[in-house]
Design a protein around this motif. Structure first.
Motif, PDB file in Angstrom:
ATOM      1  N   PHE A 616      -1.838 -48.044 -34.676  1.00 45.82           N
ATOM      2  CA  PHE A 616      -0.433 -47.903 -34.291  1.00 45.82           C
ATOM      3  C   PHE A 616      -0.009 -49.004 -33.332  1.00 45.82           C
ATOM      4  N   ALA A 617      -0.901 -49.389 -32.434  1.00 47.08           N
ATOM      5  CA  ALA A 617      -0.562 -50.453 -31.486  1.00 47.08           C
ATOM      6  C   ALA A 617      -0.413 -51.797 -32.189  1.00 47.08           C
ATOM      7  N   GLY A 618      -1.006 -51.937 -33.370  1.00 47.54           N
ATOM      8  CA  GLY A 618      -0.976 -53.214 -34.080  1.00 47.54           C
ATOM      9  C   GLY A 618       0.241 -53.413 -34.964  1.00 47.54           C
ATOM     10  N   GLY A 619       1.254 -52.579 -34.820  1.00 46.51           N
ATOM     11  CA  GLY A 619       2.480 -52.774 -35.595  1.00 46.51           C
ATOM     12  C   GLY A 619       2.800 -51.650 -36.555  1.00 46.51           C
ATOM     13  N   TRP A 620       1.776 -50.880 -36.938  1.00 45.88           N
ATOM     14  CA  TRP A 620       2.002 -49.754 -37.840  1.00 45.88           C
ATOM     15  C   TRP A 620       2.968 -48.747 -37.222  1.00 45.88           C
ATOM     16  N   GLY A 621       2.821 -48.502 -35.905  1.00 48.56           N
ATOM     17  CA  GLY A 621       3.685 -47.530 -35.239  1.00 48.56           C
ATOM     18  C   GLY A 621       5.147 -47.910 -35.331  1.00 48.56           C
ATOM     19  N   ALA A 622       5.445 -49.180 -35.093  1.00 45.83           N
ATOM     20  CA  ALA A 622       6.844 -49.625 -35.155  1.00 45.83           C
ATOM     21  C   ALA A 622       7.398 -49.465 -36.560  1.00 45.83           C
ATOM     22  N   LYS A 623       6.582 -49.775 -37.570  1.00 42.38           N
ATOM     23  CA  LYS A 623       7.060 -49.663 -38.948  1.00 42.38           C
ATOM     24  C   LYS A 623       7.265 -48.210 -39.353  1.00 42.38           C
ATOM     25  N   ARG A 624       6.345 -47.330 -38.952  1.00 45.51           N
ATOM     26  CA  ARG A 624       6.523 -45.925 -39.307  1.00 45.51           C
ATOM     27  C   ARG A 624       7.704 -45.322 -38.546  1.00 45.51           C
ATOM     28  N   ALA A 625       7.874 -45.760 -37.292  1.00 44.23           N
ATOM     29  CA  ALA A 625       9.026 -45.265 -36.524  1.00 44.23           C
ATOM     30  C   ALA A 625      10.325 -45.667 -37.198  1.00 44.23           C
ATOM     31  N   ALA A 626      10.373 -46.887 -37.724  1.00 43.40           N
ATOM     32  CA  ALA A 626      11.573 -47.343 -38.429  1.00 43.40           C
ATOM     33  C   ALA A 626      11.806 -46.525 -39.696  1.00 43.40           C
ATOM     34  N   VAL A 627      10.722 -46.195 -40.412  1.00 43.62           N
ATOM     35  CA  VAL A 627      10.854 -45.393 -41.622  1.00 43.62           C
ATOM     36  C   VAL A 627      11.479 -44.035 -41.304  1.00 43.62           C
ATOM     37  N   TYR A 628      11.050 -43.430 -40.184  1.00 44.59           N
ATOM     38  CA  TYR A 628      11.512 -42.083 -39.856  1.00 44.59           C
ATOM     39  C   TYR A 628      12.725 -42.071 -38.931  1.00 44.59           C
ATOM     40  N   GLY A 629      13.176 -43.277 -38.501  1.00 43.05           N
ATOM     41  CA  GLY A 629      14.378 -43.348 -37.691  1.00 43.05           C
ATOM     42  C   GLY A 629      14.219 -42.799 -36.290  1.00 43.05           C
ATOM     43  N   VAL A 630      13.044 -43.002 -35.668  1.00 36.88           N
ATOM     44  CA  VAL A 630      12.818 -42.547 -34.292  1.00 36.88           C
ATOM     45  C   VAL A 630      12.350 -43.732 -33.457  1.00 36.88           C
ATOM     46  N   GLU A 631      12.434 -43.563 -32.133  1.00 36.33           N
ATOM     47  CA  GLU A 631      11.935 -44.599 -31.237  1.00 36.33           C
ATOM     48  C   GLU A 631      10.404 -44.615 -31.295  1.00 36.33           C
ATOM     49  N   GLU A 632       9.844 -45.824 -31.220  1.00 35.08           N
ATOM     50  CA  GLU A 632       8.391 -45.937 -31.377  1.00 35.08           C
ATOM     51  C   GLU A 632       7.632 -45.130 -30.332  1.00 35.08           C
ATOM     52  N   GLU A 633       8.108 -45.143 -29.085  1.00 32.69           N
ATOM     53  CA  GLU A 633       7.397 -44.427 -28.030  1.00 32.69           C
ATOM     54  C   GLU A 633       7.451 -42.909 -28.212  1.00 32.69           C
ATOM     55  N   ARG A 634       8.345 -42.430 -29.121  1.00 30.09           N
ATOM     56  CA  ARG A 634       8.448 -40.993 -29.360  1.00 30.09           C
ATOM     57  C   ARG A 634       7.850 -40.605 -30.718  1.00 30.09           C
ATOM     58  N   LEU A 635       7.091 -41.531 -31.313  1.00 27.69           N
ATOM     59  CA  LEU A 635       6.559 -41.272 -32.647  1.00 27.69           C
ATOM     60  C   LEU A 635       5.549 -40.122 -32.628  1.00 27.69           C
ATOM     61  N   GLY A 636       4.663 -40.102 -31.620  1.00 25.58           N
ATOM     62  CA  GLY A 636       3.694 -39.012 -31.528  1.00 25.58           C
ATOM     63  C   GLY A 636       4.374 -37.670 -31.405  1.00 25.58           C
ATOM     64  N   GLU A 637       5.439 -37.612 -30.609  1.00 25.98           N
ATOM     65  CA  GLU A 637       6.205 -36.373 -30.456  1.00 25.98           C
ATOM     66  C   GLU A 637       6.864 -35.986 -31.778  1.00 25.98           C
ATOM     67  N   PHE A 638       7.373 -36.980 -32.513  1.00 19.38           N
ATOM     68  CA  PHE A 638       7.991 -36.710 -33.804  1.00 19.38           C
ATOM     69  C   PHE A 638       6.973 -36.116 -34.777  1.00 19.38           C
ATOM     70  N   TYR A 639       5.799 -36.737 -34.852  1.00 11.76           N
ATOM     71  CA  TYR A 639       4.772 -36.213 -35.739  1.00 11.76           C
ATOM     72  C   TYR A 639       4.394 -34.782 -35.358  1.00 11.76           C
ATOM     73  N   ALA A 640       4.277 -34.519 -34.045  1.00 15.81           N
ATOM     74  CA  ALA A 640       3.894 -33.179 -33.605  1.00 15.81           C
ATOM     75  C   ALA A 640       4.909 -32.138 -34.050  1.00 15.81           C
ATOM     76  N   GLN A 641       6.193 -32.477 -33.970  1.00 19.46           N
ATOM     77  CA  GLN A 641       7.226 -31.489 -34.283  1.00 19.46           C
ATOM     78  C   GLN A 641       7.302 -31.159 -35.764  1.00 19.46           C
ATOM     79  N   ARG A 642       6.761 -31.994 -36.603  1.00 18.13           N
ATOM     80  CA  ARG A 642       6.808 -31.686 -38.031  1.00 18.13           C
ATOM     81  C   ARG A 642       5.581 -30.903 -38.492  1.00 18.13           C
ATOM     82  N   THR A 643       4.659 -30.584 -37.544  1.00 14.66           N
ATOM     83  CA  THR A 643       3.462 -29.828 -37.895  1.00 14.66           C
ATOM     84  C   THR A 643       3.672 -28.341 -37.677  1.00 14.66           C
ATOM     85  N   LEU A 644       2.804 -27.546 -38.251  1.00 13.21           N
ATOM     86  CA  LEU A 644       2.880 -26.095 -38.091  1.00 13.21           C
ATOM     87  C   LEU A 644       2.564 -25.663 -36.663  1.00 13.21           C
ATOM     88  N   LEU A 645       1.640 -26.377 -36.017  1.00 12.10           N
ATOM     89  CA  LEU A 645       1.235 -25.997 -34.659  1.00 12.10           C
ATOM     90  C   LEU A 645       2.059 -26.667 -33.571  1.00 12.10           C
TER      91      LEU A 645
END
Length: 686
Positions: A616-645
């Motif tokens: 994620f630090a190597g650029g993947w995070g920024a690209k995935r954040a762009a795909v999902y329309g969220v800020e990169e620093e909030r990507l982990g939080e975004f992923y967490a909210q889409r999980t069951l737990l």
């Protein structure tokens, strides 16, 4: 040394003792690791009355002089210790005196007193050193040891015949001190040396006098080539060929040495070992075994020696190792049965701790890397002892029956019982690719914490070395630089694991990158790079590790860090998702193929591991954040909210899954993928 150990201007007996111990223990010419002990006597306030009481501080059981700290000292009252002379029941019951030492402890007592406590306490000298120098043991193990000691030292050093360490030996040395006031110490037959002095400086000076004088005597008086002429064909192979052969042999040797219980290996091709094995006398001398108790307790009564020339075909050496190992086990059982009485402890194991291969070097084994390394160091000490003794006389170690008495001594058995139970991954060797950061680093840390030796493999050599140091250095971890797309580098990495620890038991295929692009923007270069690193790389690492595991015959574990994306179809992810699916099916294919060898192959499917992730630090995070329309620093939080737990997944959680698969509780599980994604329903396995 702790800050409080030398506090104040006054030189305390403890401070003097620790400084002397560190100086003596830092030089391997003086004593081996954890070998010997040192003591000081003095007065200190009684914790109850406040009055002065005469005490002795002595290195406790299991400590090492070179790294000794105050808490590693046993502290005893001299009046109570010396009063034991009046109740001593005699040599046949001398072992009972060790338990009596506990009633002589002062205050909380510090470390447990060692078997040599009486030697220090009963000798009338303020400071005493008992050491195991190669030069001193060479004199002690010569056939005419008494005459050589007199020739070397005159009346300044007294020879004492072999006696097993214990209370009676303490009485004997105390009598030597009284009967020979001119003497500065003694040579203990078959064992080592003891020196004394009224000050710490005098004691150290006397110990070094004995050691250096013995060294000079052996050099001056000794004959050249005490191990005999060179054996044709038994000389050292060229270094590159030697180490390649050692790496090829290591798994076979480790498998044999682990027949009774799994062992970690260590390889040594020092000049002393190679020269010893190249000489005509090495079979005779090796068969005699080691002598100093510290030596043979680590190296066993004798080594296994391959009786083939250096250039013998590898297949023949492997075959011969099997034949020699079977004979070794039979001989060891016969040795046990010759000497074991009705009250003897059960036989601990019949596998060798030292295996010698002419032209190649020495493999040594133990419950962990440090124990294996120290066993090898002790056998090098033994070679030096043999060389010294043979140069001036004939090497004559103590009788086999005496070796058995010490090897299966109830006091040694009690020491083994006091050891903590092994950790779940004790004596396992793990190789983690991509181990320099993120999930790989977290996995390496967890496996090491659970007892494994770890090979940290990463393309970034600096990152791998940093993690290896974090794990505790060479006895716990080694770093290897490897690009997993290179067959040659993968082969070299697995060879490095075999040379460092004897083989490989557990592989974590974690190395990877992530290229996040839509199909139409994904280039052939993107596709090839993604598949080269993860699909090809995992295949290469698994193949080379499986070769070693099969040679060892100890089973093993291969774990793939795959991904939720191997089963879940997400956007803009064709190269990454496809190669993760490739890895996922490699798990199933290899589980089916390698099960007959006891090798289990499983996978973990993480998702959304953002924090600490190199990917994620190597650029993947920024690209995935762009795909999902969220800020990169909030990507982990975004992923967490889409999980069951609704929980964020961290590298430590993936490492926990790897341990769960390999730690022993799932020993009947193979071909499994464990989701570590906090619950992604679309990625449920069906």
């Amino acid at each position: 040394m702790g800050a409080d150990e030398t506090r104040g201007a006054e030189r305390t007996p403890v401070a003097e003792l620790l400084e002397r111990a560190h100086r003596l223990g830092a030089d391997p010419r003086n004593t081996n690791y954890a070998g010997g002990n040192a003591s000081a006597k003095g007065s200190a306030p009684d914790p109850v009355t406040g009055g002065a009481v005469e005490l002795m501080w002595v290195k406790g059981s299991g400590g090492d002089l070179g790294t000794l700290r105050a808490e590693g000292l046993a502290v005893l009252r001299l009046d109570r210790l010396r009063a034991l002379v009046d109740v001593y029941p005699g040599v046949e019951r001398e072992d009972e005196m060790v338990a009596a030492f506990d009633f002589c402890l002062h205050g909380k007592g510090g470390a447990a007193p060692s078997i040599d406590t009486a030697m220090h306490g009963l000798v009338e000298a303020a400071h005493v050193d008992h050491l195991h120098p190669d030069s001193g043991i060479a004199l002690a193990c010569a056939a005419d040891s008494e005459a050589l000691t007199a020739e070397c030292f005159g009346e300044r050093v007294v020879w004492v015949p072999w006696r097993r360490p214990g209370f009676q030996l303490g009485l004997d040395i105390a009598e030597v001190r009284r009967a020979h006031p001119e003497a500065v110490g003694c040579v203990l037959g078959g064992h080592g040396i003891t020196a004394w002095g009224e000050t710490s400086e005098e004691c150290e000076r006397n110990a070094l006098y004995i050691i250096r004088t013995a060294e000079e005597f052996l050099a001056r008086r000794g004959r050249p080539e005490p191990f005999g002429a060179e054996l044709p064909g038994y000389g050292a192979l060229p270094e590159a060929e030697r180490r390649a052969r050692a790496a090829a042999l290591a798994p076979h040797v480790r498998g044999l040495a682990s027949r009774d219980r799994r062992q970690v290996g260590h390889f040594t091709d020092s000049a002393e070992v190679l020269d010893f094995l190249a000489r005509e006398e090495h079979p005779r001398l090796a068969a005699l075994g080691t002598s100093c108790p510290d030596h043979f307790l680590r190296t066993k009564v004798r080594p296994l020696v391959v009786d083939l020339p250096a250039d013998a075909p590898l297949e023949r050496v492997v075959e011969r190792l099997g034949e020699l190992h079977a004979a070794y086990r039979e001989e060891y059982r016969a040795y046990y049965e010759r000497h074991a009485g009705p009250d003897a402890p059960p036989m601990r194991g019949a596998d060798p701790a030292i295996v010698l291969v002419p032209g190649v070097g020495m493999f040594s084994f133990g419950r962990d890397r440090q124990t294996a390394r120290v066993a090898g160091e002790f056998y090098v000490n033994a070679i030096n002892v043999m060389r010294g003794a043979e140069s001036v006389s004939t090497y004559a170690p103590i009788e086999e029956s005496e070796k058995f008495r010490i090897e299966y001594w109830e006091l040694e058995e009690a020491k083994l019982r006091r050891m903590p139970p092994p950790k779940p991954l004790a004596a396992r060797v793990a190789l983690v690719t991509g181990g320099g950061s993120g999930i790989g680093r977290a996995t390496a840390l967890r496996l090491a914490a659970e007892g494994a030796c770890v090979v940290v493999a990463d393309r970034d050599a600096g990152a791998a070395e940093k993690v290896a140091e974090e794990l505790g250095g060479a006895d716990r971890a080694v770093a290897v630089a490897v690009d997993v797309t290179s067959e040659e580098q993968v082969v070299a990495a697995v060879r490095a694991a075999s040379l460092a620890f004897g083989g490989v038991d557990l592989v974590v295929n974690n190395a990877g990158i992530s290229i996040s692009k839509p199909l139409l923007e994904t280039t052939v270069a993107d596709w090839d790079l993604q598949h080269d690193i993860m699909a090809r790389g995992s295949f290469l690492v698994s193949r080379e590790a499986a070769r070693v595991m099969i040679d060892q015959g100890l089973g093993g574990d291969i774990v793939y860090v795959a991904s939720k994306n191997g089963v879940f179809a997400g956007p803009n992810n064709i190269a990454y998702g496809a190669t993760k699916a490739d890895q996922a099916h490699q798990v199933r294919l290899l589980a089916a193929e390698l099960g007959e060898h006891g090798i289990r192959v499983n996978g973990v499917n993480p998702d959304g591991v953002v924090r600490g992730s190199g990917i994620f630090a190597g650029g993947w995070g920024a690209k995935r954040a762009a795909v999902y329309g969220v800020e990169e620093e909030r990507l982990g939080e975004f992923y967490a909210q889409r999980t069951l737990l609704k929980r964020e997944v961290l590298p430590e959680h993936v490492a926990a899954a790897v341990f769960a698969l390999t730690g022993g509780d799932l020993g009947h599980t193979t071909g499994l993928h464990v989701p570590v994604d906090a619950g992604v329903a679309a990625a449920f396995l069906r």
